[in-house]
Motif scaffolding. Structure first.
Motif, short mmCIF file in Angstrom:
data_model
loop_
_atom_site.label_atom_id
_atom_site.label_comp_id
_atom_site.label_asym_id
_atom_site.label_seq_id
_atom_site.Cartn_x
_atom_site.Cartn_y
_atom_site.Cartn_z
N GLY A 81 126.74 125.64 -0.49
CA GLY A 81 125.49 126.20 0.02
C GLY A 81 124.50 126.61 -1.06
N HIS A 82 124.95 126.62 -2.30
CA HIS A 82 124.04 126.93 -3.40
C HIS A 82 123.24 125.68 -3.79
CE1 HIS A 82 127.10 130.26 -4.69
NE2 HIS A 82 126.34 130.63 -3.66
N TYR A 83 122.32 125.88 -4.72
CA TYR A 83 121.50 124.76 -5.18
C TYR A 83 121.71 124.55 -6.68
CZ TYR A 83 119.18 125.20 -0.70
OH TYR A 83 118.92 125.25 0.65
N GLU A 84 121.72 123.31 -7.08
CA GLU A 84 121.76 122.99 -8.50
C GLU A 84 120.33 122.63 -8.91
OE1 GLU A 84 124.71 120.27 -10.86
OE2 GLU A 84 122.88 119.11 -10.39
N VAL A 85 119.77 123.45 -9.78
CA VAL A 85 118.39 123.25 -10.25
C VAL A 85 118.46 122.86 -11.73
CG1 VAL A 85 116.15 124.31 -10.67
CG2 VAL A 85 117.45 124.91 -8.61
N GLY A 86 117.89 121.71 -12.05
CA GLY A 86 117.87 121.24 -13.44
C GLY A 86 116.48 121.32 -14.03
N VAL A 87 116.39 121.90 -15.23
CA VAL A 87 115.15 121.90 -16.00
C VAL A 87 115.38 120.91 -17.15
CG1 VAL A 87 113.53 123.26 -17.35
CG2 VAL A 87 114.69 124.30 -15.39
N HIS A 88 114.74 119.76 -17.06
CA HIS A 88 114.99 118.67 -18.00
C HIS A 88 113.81 118.53 -18.97
CE1 HIS A 88 118.27 117.55 -15.31
NE2 HIS A 88 117.40 117.62 -14.30
N ILE A 89 114.12 118.57 -20.25
CA ILE A 89 113.10 118.55 -21.28
C ILE A 89 113.26 117.29 -22.13
CG2 ILE A 89 112.05 119.84 -23.18
CD1 ILE A 89 112.06 121.27 -20.39
N ALA A 90 112.16 116.63 -22.42
CA ALA A 90 112.19 115.39 -23.22
C ALA A 90 112.97 115.60 -24.51
CB ALA A 90 110.76 114.95 -23.53
N ASP A 91 113.90 114.71 -24.78
CA ASP A 91 114.76 114.83 -25.97
C ASP A 91 114.05 114.21 -27.18
OD1 ASP A 91 116.80 115.25 -27.70
OD2 ASP A 91 118.29 114.05 -26.64
N VAL A 92 113.01 114.86 -27.62
CA VAL A 92 112.14 114.34 -28.68
C VAL A 92 112.90 114.15 -29.99
CG1 VAL A 92 110.13 114.87 -30.12
CG2 VAL A 92 110.04 115.27 -27.65
N THR A 93 113.77 115.11 -30.33
CA THR A 93 114.45 115.04 -31.63
C THR A 93 115.50 113.94 -31.69
OG1 THR A 93 115.94 116.84 -30.93
CG2 THR A 93 114.00 117.45 -32.21
N ASP A 111 109.36 124.04 -30.62
CA ASP A 111 110.31 123.56 -29.61
C ASP A 111 111.23 122.49 -30.21
OD1 ASP A 111 107.82 124.59 -28.44
OD2 ASP A 111 108.82 124.24 -26.53
N MET A 112 110.69 121.64 -31.09
CA MET A 112 111.52 120.66 -31.79
C MET A 112 112.54 121.37 -32.68
SD MET A 112 108.80 117.65 -32.84
CE MET A 112 109.97 116.87 -33.95
N MET A 113 112.10 122.43 -33.36
CA MET A 113 113.01 123.22 -34.19
C MET A 113 114.14 123.80 -33.35
SD MET A 113 109.95 125.09 -36.31
CE MET A 113 110.90 126.39 -37.05
N VAL A 114 113.78 124.33 -32.19
CA VAL A 114 114.77 124.94 -31.28
C VAL A 114 115.76 123.88 -30.79
CG1 VAL A 114 115.04 125.96 -28.98
CG2 VAL A 114 113.37 126.91 -30.58
N HIS A 115 115.27 122.69 -30.45
CA HIS A 115 116.15 121.61 -29.99
C HIS A 115 117.18 121.27 -31.06
CE1 HIS A 115 114.20 119.66 -26.26
NE2 HIS A 115 113.76 120.90 -26.36
N ARG A 116 116.72 121.15 -32.30
CA ARG A 116 117.65 120.79 -33.39
C ARG A 116 118.69 121.88 -33.61
NH1 ARG A 116 113.12 118.41 -36.65
NH2 ARG A 116 113.22 116.18 -36.21
N LEU A 117 118.22 123.14 -33.64
CA LEU A 117 119.15 124.25 -33.87
C LEU A 117 120.15 124.37 -32.73
CD1 LEU A 117 116.58 126.90 -35.18
CD2 LEU A 117 118.36 125.78 -36.53
N LEU A 118 119.66 124.23 -31.51
CA LEU A 118 120.53 124.35 -30.33
C LEU A 118 121.62 123.28 -30.36
CD1 LEU A 118 121.08 125.74 -27.60
CD2 LEU A 118 119.45 124.16 -26.57
N ALA A 119 121.22 122.04 -30.64
CA ALA A 119 122.20 120.94 -30.69
C ALA A 119 123.23 121.18 -31.79
CB ALA A 119 121.48 119.61 -30.92
N LYS A 120 122.76 121.66 -32.94
CA LYS A 120 123.65 121.93 -34.07
C LYS A 120 124.66 123.01 -33.73
CE LYS A 120 123.35 123.54 -38.90
NZ LYS A 120 123.86 122.38 -39.66
N TYR A 121 124.18 124.11 -33.12
CA TYR A 121 125.06 125.24 -32.83
C TYR A 121 126.01 124.94 -31.67
CZ TYR A 121 121.89 127.83 -35.92
OH TYR A 121 121.15 128.26 -37.00
N LEU A 122 125.55 124.15 -30.69
CA LEU A 122 126.44 123.76 -29.59
C LEU A 122 127.60 122.90 -30.09
CD1 LEU A 122 123.91 122.96 -26.68
CD2 LEU A 122 125.52 124.88 -26.80
N ASP A 123 127.33 122.19 -31.19
CA ASP A 123 128.39 121.36 -31.80
C ASP A 123 129.22 122.15 -32.81
OD1 ASP A 123 127.72 119.14 -30.36
OD2 ASP A 123 126.44 118.27 -31.90
#
Length: 735
Positions: free
Chosen positions: A285-297, A570-582
């Motif tokens: 009964g819940h909803y899955e909401v996705g916020v999808h951002i262009a993977d520029v990096t 935002d590009m800086m954040v994408h790179r840092l986020l990907a690095k830290y998630l790994d």
């Protein structure tokens, strides 16, 4: 006996003041700081402190570096700083040691240009006068260009400029004009300014086109702010080699969401689609909401020509009639843009939610998506209002969730000012033929709230750590508390109308009181005044590695993740986020902070250019309406006049104080008004007035109004015409 006690008290007070001053070394101070430090708490003692500081400055014991601000005269005779040139002759140097501004007369400037690094000699201040500086060496020349109109003579040319940084024309040798002709608007650089020459010598860097043409003037605005108006061909060539590259191997590394209903909602003229939203109902009964951002990096790699150009630009620039993109158009409008019916790579925040926006689960993952539909804001809004249209149920669910998120934000104390944007209807030549407001409606707010959710989710993931564990270096979007002084002024003024604004307490309490006032003043006479002042008391948001939270949004953790096509942070954040998630290690904090500072600076420069383009088009539009009357609101009060914004089109112009009628007007700074010394008539911030368009100056982007009374009569002061002289009698007297 009483006199003896008083003198002893004065002597003790002076000793405390002198001791405080001795400890300050190179710091500046005012009477409030001194009073607080020595325990002078009563108004009488504080007045005595202020008087003593004034006396010491007259005696030359301390320097008054600006009104009410003092400093010990223990400066070295020689200091370094940054030169500030002004076309009105009020040059100064901002010292490196303390950031103080010291006057530099033109004769003592060595023809230093604005932004030059200089070494100066500080002269001792005469009694009752401020110190002056003399430039003795220009240690580093600023790379500065000027924009103006070329006038070509037989053997040379001059460039006439209206720059606020230069009072003279620029002399250009005939072989340095790059084929420019009289009437061309050009960009020129000063190459030399001999000490005995009245005019600097320069060279043409670029020819923008004929003065007055739309492209010429827009490029001139960009050049004025040091912003690019062309994209390097080498970067364009590099971008054209990049393809989508959505191979089976790449899809296997990502969460495949191509079968989930996805849509974009953007301005109708947008081509660079940064973000998309997906929604599906879950079995519980819940909803899955996705916020999808262009993977520029994924496409723009570090230490490439595209990366270096994006880092330098830091942001896309949105002018009235065009976008100056941060990335080459092949990427911004093509490869990276989340266009409908095309497979795209994304970096996604996915939430399991209910209609009350309660989050049960969330994940941040790399995905591959396929947008089903591209909506303009107006289309989505019409579907929400009518309840009819494609994907109406999904849009309504997203709207309900967004409204729950928004309500929760305001409940926690967020403050928000709904300010309409100015937009223009342009003809085929770029000439404005109409002005209209762009108002934020539910469709805009739907996207806004879900982007805010993604941004704060990413920031909290990295910034929020376990007790005693240090967070990894990251980019935050921060917003400081309002200026205490401006908040106090707003509170004092609001109280005269019966509204209460808190100046102390938690941000939540302060913001709630501001929100309540903004709600209460709607439709009232004081709305313009108080809402304008409420906006002005707020600090500017910026990028930083030091997280202090976002005051206006009331978020403890906030960043920019959702617009990497148009913002470098935002590009800086994408790179840092990907690095830290790994599981990657923290990056160099100092280098990251330098990039944050550069991005903040470029953001402000871009905003200034955007405002300049709007102002230019407003003046161009109003040039077709000279002599016509408009209702307006006073938006600024200064000692030289009143700024008035026309209600129907938001065009702002100046009523010069000399045109306010046959009276002498003085500025009441505390109450934001001008008062006539004889008539007692006052003009206050927020007052409604009727104005007539008197003059327009496109080159200076200047709009001049005169005040009009209820009967349509001009209230401008017109000096009495001098009587004509009898030249015959005058000549006889001379003989």
């Amino acid at each position: 006996m009483g006199t003896s006690k008083t003198s002893r008290r004065d002597s003790k007070l002076n000793e405390l003041i002198n001791e405080y001053i001795r400890q300050q070394k190179n710091n500046t101070f005012n009477y409030k700081q001194v009073s607080a430090a020595i325990g002078a708490k009563t108004p009488l003692k504080q007045k005595a402190v202020a008087m003593r500081l004034y006396e010491l400055s007259l005696e030359g014991e301390i320097l008054e570096v600006s009104p009410g601000k003092y400093k010990c005269p223990n400066r070295s005779n020689y200091m370094s700083g940054t030169f500030v040139r002004r076309s009105n002759g009020k040059n100064s140097v901002i010292t490196d040691t303390d950031g103080e501004s010291i006057f530099v007369a033109e004769r003592n400037s060595m023809h230093a240009l604005n932004g030059d690094k200089v070494r100066v000699m500080i002269s001792a201040a005469r009694r009752g006068a401020e110190p002056e500086a003399e430039v003795v060496e220009i240690t580093e020349k600023a790379d500065q260009v000027f924009i103006g109109v070329l006038c070509v003579e037989r053997g040379y040319a001059t460039m006439q400029t209206d720059s606020k940084y230069l009072a003279t024309d620029i002399f250009i040798p005939k072989d340095k004009i790059r084929g420019g002709k009289t009437g061309d608007k050009v960009v020129a650089r000063i190459v030399d300014w001999p000490l005995r020459a009245n005019m600097p010598k320069g060279e043409v860097v670029d020819i923008l086109g004929k003065e007055g043409e739309n492209n010429t003037e827009i490029h001139a605005i960009l050049a004025e702010f040091g912003l690019p108006y062309k994209y390097p061909e080498a970067a364009e060539r590099a971008a054209r080699k990049i393809t989508e590259g959505i191979t089976p191997e790449e899809v296997a590394c990502r969460e495949d969401m191509r079968d989930v209903l996805t849509m974009t909602i953007d301005p109708k003229d947008a081509k660079d689609f940064d973000d998309a939203l997906s929604i599906r109902k879950l079995s519980n009964g819940h909803y899955e909401v996705g916020v999808h951002i262009a993977d520029v990096t994924h496409y723009v790699k570090p230490d490439t020509i595209i990366e270096r150009e994006a880092q330098k630009r830091a942001t896309s620039i949105y002018l009235v009639d065009r976008v100056i993109p941060m990335l080459p158009e092949h990427l911004s409008n093509g490869v990276c843009s989340l266009r409908p019916n095309e497979e795209k790579l994304a970096f996604s925040c996915i939430f399991e939610m209910d209609l009350d926006a309660k989050i049960y689960n969330q994940r941040i993952v790399k995905t591959v998506i396929k947008s089903n539909r591209r909506f303009a804001y107006e289309e989505a809004q019409e579907i929400l209002e009518s309840g009819v249209g494609e994907y109406v149920d999904e849009l309504k669910i997203l709207d309900t969730i967004a409204k729950s998120l928004r309500a929760e934000r305001f409940k926690k104390g967020a403050v928000e000012f709904d300010r309409a944007e100015v937009k223009f209807n342009l003809d085929e030549t770029g000439h404005p033929i109409g002005v209209y407001y762009k108002v934020s409606k539910d469709a805009n707010k739907l996207v806004e709230e879900l982007m805010l959710l993604a941004n704060r989710t990413v920031a909290a993931l990295i910034g929020k750590t376990e007790t005693r564990k240090k967070a990894k270096a990251f980019v935050y979007r921060i917003h400081d508390m309002p200026s205490e002084e401006r908040l106090a002024d707003l509170s004092t003024l609001a109280s005269t109308f019966g509204y209460k604004i808190k100046t102390v307490g938690s941000p939540k309490d302060i913001n709630r009181s501001i929100n309540q006032m903004l709600l209460d003043i709607q439709g009232r006479g004081e709305e313009n005044l108080l809402s304008t002042l409420a906006v002005r008391c707020m600090a500017k948001a910026a990028y930083s590695t030091t997280n202090i939270g976002h005051y206006g949004l009331c978020f403890d953790y906030y960043t920019h993740f959702t617009s990497p096509i148009r913002r470098y942070p935002d590009m800086m954040v994408h790179r840092l986020l990907a690095k830290y998630l790994d599981g990657g290690r923290s990056v160099n904090l100092q280098k990251l902070e330098e990039q944050c500072e550069h991005s903040s600076k470029m953001e402000q420069t871009a905003v200034s250019a955007e405002r300049a383009s709007i102002k230019y088009k407003q003046v161009e539009f109003m040039a077709d309406h000279v002599g016509e009357d408009f209702a307006g609101v006073i938006t600024g009060v200064t000692e030289w006049g009143l700024f008035v914004e026309v209600t129907e089109n938001m065009c702002e112009g100046l009523i010069s104080v000399r045109d306010l009628g046959d009276d002498y007007y003085e500025l009441d700074e505390k109450n934001y008004r001008l008062i006539g010394s004889r008539s007692g008539r006052s003009f206050r911030l927020g007052d409604k007035v009727v104005v007539r368009v008197a003059r327009t100056d496109l080159q200076r982007r200047q709009l001049d109004f005169i005040l009009v009374d209820n009967d349509g009569n001009s209230l401008a002061y017109i000096p009495e015409k001098p009587r004509k002289r009898d030249h015959k009698k005058t000549n006889l007297r001379r003989k």
